[in-house]
Motif scaffolding. Sequence first.
Motif, PDB file in Angstrom:
ATOM      1  N   ARG A 241       0.814  -1.212   0.000  1.00  0.00           N
ATOM      2  CA  ARG A 241       0.000   0.000   0.000  1.00  0.00           C
ATOM      3  C   ARG A 241       0.851   1.267   0.000  1.00  0.00           C
ATOM      4  O   ARG A 241       0.519   2.238  -0.682  1.00  0.00           O
ATOM      5  N   GLY A 242       1.940   1.240   0.770  1.00  0.00           N
ATOM      6  CA  GLY A 242       2.720   2.467   0.922  1.00  0.00           C
ATOM      7  C   GLY A 242       3.858   2.615  -0.050  1.00  0.00           C
ATOM      8  O   GLY A 242       4.357   3.732  -0.249  1.00  0.00           O
ATOM      9  N   VAL A 243       4.340   1.499  -0.672  1.00  0.00           N
ATOM     10  CA  VAL A 243       5.514   1.588  -1.542  1.00  0.00           C
ATOM     11  C   VAL A 243       5.220   1.052  -2.941  1.00  0.00           C
ATOM     12  O   VAL A 243       5.448   1.738  -3.943  1.00  0.00           O
ATOM     13  N   THR A 244       4.698  -0.189  -3.011  1.00  0.00           N
ATOM     14  CA  THR A 244       4.551  -0.830  -4.320  1.00  0.00           C
ATOM     15  C   THR A 244       3.585  -0.073  -5.221  1.00  0.00           C
ATOM     16  O   THR A 244       3.892   0.201  -6.397  1.00  0.00           O
ATOM     17  N   LEU A 245       2.393   0.261  -4.691  1.00  0.00           N
ATOM     18  CA  LEU A 245       1.412   0.972  -5.531  1.00  0.00           C
ATOM     19  C   LEU A 245       1.896   2.357  -5.947  1.00  0.00           C
ATOM     20  O   LEU A 245       1.830   2.709  -7.136  1.00  0.00           O
ATOM     21  N   PRO A 246       2.414   3.206  -5.008  1.00  0.00           N
ATOM     22  CA  PRO A 246       2.951   4.500  -5.465  1.00  0.00           C
ATOM     23  C   PRO A 246       4.117   4.339  -6.436  1.00  0.00           C
ATOM     24  O   PRO A 246       4.250   5.101  -7.396  1.00  0.00           O
TER      25      PRO A 246
END
Length: 508
Positions: free
Chosen positions: A198-203
């Motif tokens: 949620r915090g790294v892969t998607l952005p």
Amino acid sequence: MTAGACAALAVLAVLAATGVWVFARSTAISDRLVDGSTPALVASVRLEGALINQETGARGYGLTGEPGFLEPYRSGLQQQKDATAQLRTLLADDPAGGADLDEVLARAETWQSRFGRPVATAPAGAPVALATERADEGRQDFNAIRVSAAHLEKDLEAARDRAHAELHHVRSQRNWIFSLIAGVILALTVLVFAGLRRGVTLPLGRLSDDVRRVAGGNFGHPITASGPADLRRLAVDVEGMRGRLAAELAFSDSAREQLDLQAAELRRSNAELEQFAYVASHDLQEPLRKVASFCQLLQRRYADQLDDRAVQYIDFAVDGANRMQTLIHDLLAFSRVGRLHTDNETVDLEELFSRTTDALSIAVEESGARITHDPLPAVSGDATQLGMLLQNLVSNALKFRSAERTPAVQLSARCEDGLWHFAVTDNGIGIGAEYAERVFVIFQRLHTREAYPGNGIGLALCKKIVEFHGGTIAIDPGHTPGARITFTLPRLPLPQAESAADTERVSP
């Protein structure tokens, strides 16, 4: 996210500390069981066996008087001593066990003083009367020893059983704690995976999509910043880079348009220069030939009517026309370098230098010059231009020879750093260090035409030829007497060089 990570780490730290404590406690109990309770129980059994051996030996000796019965008695004494020493060490931290051991030893000493030692020290050969007299008393004393030894063994067995139970309990605690640690780690792994997604892969995926669009040619697509602070800063930096690239691309497009216009203008200018070269080579030289021819005709026909000054004026006119023709010819040759002859081929400098010296054979014979050279390689270039280079350098060495010594010209060659380094060395009048740059400028002369003929274009032409072939040319200011002109040419690629060497070996 940071608070959750800190809380998880705190829980892990507490569980890890508890696990370490349980593990240390389990190790301590195991050590006590292996190194204390069990060896003490074994030693107590050995102590009881040693006392039994003593009683059996003493009783047998007392009844028979045979010395052989004393052997179990004596060995029992030594075994008692060893077992007692071991028990003292093992029960040093067990007051109750130590008291039980003292009771066993005290009762053993009572039996020894009343029965064991008196019987064992009696003379051999006949039954000992004391053994018969004190048989009941000795039996009672030894039964008391048995009771005390049994009590000691019972206490040691109880201590061992308690250690076993405690060890089992600690092992259960350890298993529960490590299972809990494993569960917490598994839960943290799941949470970390979800948090990273949620915090790294998607952005990061959104940033990658934006970057791919820009890389695909859509330089106007903005880069959006999202996710953690580090990713947002990265997105801002990438957006700044995209903006600069877009600006540079716009400027590059504008510059390319200007270059296209300049290229078109240059092609037009080159076409005009080609036309001028054609005019210079044909239309301009024809009037000059006509002027020179008619001046010479005028001189022959009216020679008897012209005074010396008129003849001198006609000579001046003819000489000027001839020099103008030579100048136009040299300028054409200078302008054609790199323009008409642009086909590179493998040029054998050995053969080319031989042809050059043959072409200058008359000048060589008149001056008596001695021309030598090192073994020369094959290079890539235009044979016509390289021939002009060698001819100009050798002819200059012959032209500017010294009247005080026989001319000597040497062409050397060596390979270094992927380049061929050449040097044309003579023993002529030389070139001053202050003129080392000037001599390569077109029409720059160091002497008058009366002293040395020419238009001052030879070394400028040599420089243009060398630079067209990717090399450099210079004057060696430290060489005396005479002049040394050095120049470089690129070395042939290895396959071409080997092919040229093979051709040279098989040539007749």
